[in-house]
Scaffold this motif. Structure first.
Motif, short mmCIF file in Angstrom:
data_model
loop_
_atom_site.label_atom_id
_atom_site.label_comp_id
_atom_site.label_asym_id
_atom_site.label_seq_id
_atom_site.Cartn_x
_atom_site.Cartn_y
_atom_site.Cartn_z
N MET A 1 -3.48 0.64 -8.92
CA MET A 1 -2.75 0.65 -7.66
C MET A 1 -1.32 1.14 -7.90
SD MET A 1 -4.13 -2.85 -5.89
CE MET A 1 -2.84 -2.86 -4.66
N LEU B 1 -4.47 -0.74 0.71
CA LEU B 1 -5.77 -0.57 0.06
C LEU B 1 -6.82 -1.44 0.71
CD1 LEU B 1 -7.45 0.81 -2.11
CD2 LEU B 1 -6.75 -1.00 -3.69
N LEU C 1 -8.96 5.09 -4.54
CA LEU C 1 -8.01 5.28 -5.63
C LEU C 1 -8.32 6.53 -6.46
CD1 LEU C 1 -7.57 1.61 -6.92
CD2 LEU C 1 -6.07 2.91 -5.40
#
Length: 71
Positions: A11, A21, A55
């Motif tokens: 992250m 997220l 991601l």
């Protein structure tokens, strides 16, 4: 625990916050926080897939095995 979750590292690399997220993946902030802080006992493949998609990473980027017997 033998499996370490490196979600916080990924992250940070992607410069995305927990709330953002969680919203993109479709899970609660609390559940994502549990995963991020290595408190989770399990993860659904669908959740892992969604996190990897958002991601742009592989499951191996998020999960690491540590042999506790060798510590």
């Amino acid at each position: 625990m033998g499996i370490i979750v490196n979600l916080d590292v990924m992250m940070a690399k992607r410069k995305i916050g927990l709330s953002e997220l969680a919203a993109k993946v479709g899970i609660t902030n609390a559940n994502l926080s549990i995963l991020k802080n290595n408190k989770a006992k399990a993860i659904r493949f669908s959740t892992l897939e969604a996190i990897c998609r958002e991601l742009d990473c592989q499951p191996g980027d998020l999960l690491e095995y540590v042999d506790e017997g060798k510590k």
